[in-house]
Design a protein around this motif. Structure first.
Motif, PDB file in Angstrom:
ATOM      1  N   ALA A 176       0.699  -1.240  -0.013  1.00  0.00           N
ATOM      2  CA  ALA A 176      -0.068   0.027   0.063  1.00  0.00           C
ATOM      3  C   ALA A 176       0.867   1.279  -0.035  1.00  0.00           C
ATOM      4  O   ALA A 176       0.212   2.391  -0.443  1.00  0.00           O
ATOM      5  CB  ALA A 176      -0.983  -0.172   1.259  1.00  0.00           C
ATOM      6  N   LEU A 177       1.993   1.107   0.616  1.00  0.00           N
ATOM      7  CA  LEU A 177       2.897   2.447   0.314  1.00  0.00           C
ATOM      8  C   LEU A 177       3.438   2.585  -0.948  1.00  0.00           C
ATOM      9  O   LEU A 177       3.951   3.839  -1.136  1.00  0.00           O
ATOM     10  CB  LEU A 177       4.287   1.959   1.141  1.00  0.00           C
ATOM     11  N   ILE A 178       3.061   1.951  -1.987  1.00  0.00           N
ATOM     12  CA  ILE A 178       3.400   2.464  -3.160  1.00  0.00           C
ATOM     13  C   ILE A 178       2.518   3.797  -3.813  1.00  0.00           C
ATOM     14  O   ILE A 178       2.962   4.409  -4.659  1.00  0.00           O
ATOM     15  CB  ILE A 178       3.176   1.168  -4.218  1.00  0.00           C
ATOM     16  N   ALA A 179       1.119   3.395  -3.193  1.00  0.00           N
ATOM     17  CA  ALA A 179       0.395   4.561  -3.690  1.00  0.00           C
ATOM     18  C   ALA A 179       0.636   5.772  -3.402  1.00  0.00           C
ATOM     19  O   ALA A 179       0.436   6.849  -4.510  1.00  0.00           O
ATOM     20  CB  ALA A 179      -1.089   4.179  -2.751  1.00  0.00           C
ATOM     21  N   PRO A 180       1.278   6.354  -2.478  1.00  0.00           N
ATOM     22  CA  PRO A 180       1.734   7.723  -1.933  1.00  0.00           C
ATOM     23  C   PRO A 180       2.957   7.991  -3.319  1.00  0.00           C
ATOM     24  O   PRO A 180       3.122   9.247  -3.419  1.00  0.00           O
ATOM     25  CB  PRO A 180       2.040   7.901  -0.874  1.00  0.00           C
ATOM     26  N   LEU A 200       2.962  13.977  -1.915  1.00  0.00           N
ATOM     27  CA  LEU A 200       3.613  14.921  -2.843  1.00  0.00           C
ATOM     28  C   LEU A 200       3.202  16.263  -2.952  1.00  0.00           C
ATOM     29  O   LEU A 200       3.866  17.194  -3.060  1.00  0.00           O
ATOM     30  CB  LEU A 200       3.609  14.011  -4.083  1.00  0.00           C
ATOM     31  N   ILE A 201       1.744  16.222  -2.929  1.00  0.00           N
ATOM     32  CA  ILE A 201       1.128  17.504  -3.042  1.00  0.00           C
ATOM     33  C   ILE A 201       1.373  18.412  -1.794  1.00  0.00           C
ATOM     34  O   ILE A 201       1.528  19.558  -1.846  1.00  0.00           O
ATOM     35  CB  ILE A 201      -0.524  17.260  -3.336  1.00  0.00           C
ATOM     36  N   LEU A 202       1.277  18.001  -0.554  1.00  0.00           N
ATOM     37  CA  LEU A 202       1.396  18.527   0.530  1.00  0.00           C
ATOM     38  C   LEU A 202       2.964  18.850   0.785  1.00  0.00           C
ATOM     39  O   LEU A 202       3.217  20.069   1.072  1.00  0.00           O
ATOM     40  CB  LEU A 202       1.247  17.646   1.810  1.00  0.00           C
ATOM     41  N   ARG A 230       6.674  18.511 -11.115  1.00  0.00           N
ATOM     42  CA  ARG A 230       8.059  17.876 -11.217  1.00  0.00           C
ATOM     43  C   ARG A 230       8.128  16.905 -10.148  1.00  0.00           C
ATOM     44  O   ARG A 230       8.715  15.858 -10.262  1.00  0.00           O
ATOM     45  CB  ARG A 230       8.951  19.056 -10.734  1.00  0.00           C
ATOM     46  N   LEU A 231       7.290  17.030  -8.751  1.00  0.00           N
ATOM     47  CA  LEU A 231       7.577  15.848  -7.963  1.00  0.00           C
ATOM     48  C   LEU A 231       6.618  14.763  -8.350  1.00  0.00           C
ATOM     49  O   LEU A 231       6.984  13.401  -8.137  1.00  0.00           O
ATOM     50  CB  LEU A 231       6.813  16.482  -6.601  1.00  0.00           C
ATOM     51  N   PHE A 232       5.692  14.853  -8.972  1.00  0.00           N
ATOM     52  CA  PHE A 232       4.781  14.081  -9.599  1.00  0.00           C
ATOM     53  C   PHE A 232       5.468  13.118 -10.590  1.00  0.00           C
ATOM     54  O   PHE A 232       5.635  11.956 -10.502  1.00  0.00           O
ATOM     55  CB  PHE A 232       3.607  14.440 -10.475  1.00  0.00           C
TER      56      PHE A 232
END
Length: 452
Positions: free
Chosen positions: A173-177, A185-187, A198-200
């Motif tokens: 499930a940690l793959i999702a973030p 990434l947004i925060l 760029r983070l995405f």
């Protein structure tokens, strides 16, 4: 001696205000020590992290006459007043709607067909499903809850130990973030003023690398224990047909990245597009009822409220830490320990790992993310590289005892004890740390797509 009522920078000679440096250092340290002790006590008692941060901030303001009450209240409100934050509830809603649209079931069918002939087929399905669905929600807790309900019972029927299945589900499930549109990434982009687009893009390869490492380890452990041997029978559904069914979920992160990178829309607008995109498939498939849609909306509101509470509390707490020059003290201590960029990033990762044992990942991103940024950038570390490593390590705390939120989510559903979970999950934690080490040593994994 006039009482200071301003938290704004000013001259120490002013008669109506004071800079942090003009205040008693011993008093400041005493108050910070008191807050640290209270923080640990409240954390051990089980008070939610958002309430801890806002409570300690209020207490600090009441005890310190150098901080204006009104300025503090403005800071709390300002912490949630940003247009990019609109992406958070919209992406959460996208994930909720995807789960009821029928796309999740089609993705699961495709993942099962792809891994059917692998050793540990259903365990591999678990990891691949998390990877394919990551672009739908960006939430580790949501992914863990769904797969704990659907896949873990089936894994138990095929002979997998329940504790192992639960640990694998929580870790995958940690793959999702790490796959766009990851909420972390947004925060991080918001609080550090780093390009979210760029983070995405930068997180895609690390997310896929994490999935690959988990699948490799799972192959060897399932083969060694002879769990779920390969199934070479003909596939019930043609792989091409199953791929077309899963294509909407696969295309969503691509749509988001391409749209942001080519300037078609902003991250917030991309989130709105994702909601409309999902709504189209709900209308086409006609598998979701109005009751399910209403439940999805309520769940989105609850999740968003929890995030905004932590965000507002973190903004206030970070402001107080800045007022006491804590970031400068921490930065000076870190630079005194090493000026090697790789060692510095490894040190940051170690601090996050230890803090993540006790503090939820969102709070770590909001408080420590901007605190460490001046330190790493002064050594030439790219902000995107730093951000990807930070978000990766911040979410690892979700599966580490004693307060891992993803761990509790999975264990509550599968009824596995924390002790049994801890025994089963530690090899996957090591695999996760291997990925983190690779990201630290090879910055290009994080920056290649970000600056393409």
């Amino acid at each position: 001696m006039p009482r200071c009522r301003s938290a704004l920078p000013c001259s120490p000679s002013s008669t109506y205000c004071a800079c942090p440096g003009s205040r008693s250092q011993n008093r400041a340290r005493a108050m910070l020590a008191l807050i640290a002790v209270a923080f640990v006590v409240l954390l051990v008692v089980g008070v939610p992290i958002g309430l801890i941060l806002i409570s300690l901030s209020v207490i600090y303001v009441l005890l310190d006459p150098a901080i204006m009450d009104l300025a503090f209240a403005q800071r709390v409100i300002a912490g949630t007043q940003s247009f990019p934050l609109l992406a958070v509830p919209l992406f959460i809603l996208t994930g909720e709607l995807m789960n009821i649209s029928g796309i999740t079931r089609r993705v699961m069918t495709f993942a099962a067909l792809v891994t059917q002939r692998m050793s540990g087929g259903l365990a591999q399905t678990n990891i691949l499903l998390s990877t394919l669905l990551a672009g739908m929600s960006g939430s580790a807790n949501g992914d863990a809850a769904m797969q704990a309900k659907i896949l873990v019972p089936e894994m138990s029927k095929r002979g997998y130990p329940l504790a192992y299945s639960t640990a694998l589900t929580a870790t995958s499930a940690l793959i999702a973030p790490m796959i766009p549109p990851g909420i972390g990434l947004i925060l991080f982009g918001f609080v550090t003023d780093t390009s979210i687009g760029r983070l995405f893009a930068g997180a895609i390869l690390p997310g896929l690398l994490l999935a690959a490492v988990l699948m490799i380890y799972t192959y060897f452990v399932t083969k060694k224990n002879r769990w779920d041997p390969p199934n070479h029978e003909p596939r019930e559904t043609p792989l091409g047909k199953a791929f077309l069914g899963a294509l909407p979920a696969i295309m969503l992160p691509i749509l988001i990245i391409v749209g942001i990178r080519f300037g078609i829309f902003t991250p917030s607008e991309a989130a709105a597009v994702a909601v409309l995109y999902t709504g189209v498939f709900i209308a086409v498939y006609r598998e979701a009822s109005w009751k399910q849609i209403w439940t999805a909306l309520r769940s989105t509101v609850v999740t968003t409220a929890a995030i905004l509470l932590v965000l507002a509390a973190s903004a206030a707490f970070s402001w107080i830490l800045t007022f006491e020059r804590v970031p400068q003290m921490v930065g000076g201590a870190m630079l005194a320990s090493t000026e090697n960029p790789l060692l510095m990033l490894a040190l940051v990762g170690a601090i996050i790992f230890i803090a993540g044992l006790f503090i939820e990942g969102t709070a770590l991103i909001l408080i420590l993310g901007p605190m460490f940024l001046p330190v790493v950038t002064s050594l030439g570390i790219d902000p995107v590289h730093y951000g990807v490593v930070f978000v990766l390590m911040a979410h690892l705390g979700g599966i580490t005892p004693p307060v891992g939120t993803v761990m509790f989510t999975a264990c509550t559903i599968t009824r596995v004890s924390i002790i049994d979970f801890a025994k089963a999950v530690w090899p996957y934690i090591i695999a996760y740390l291997v990925v983190a080490a690779l990201l630290i040593m090879i910055p290009q994994i994080s920056t290649f797509l970000a600056y393409l």
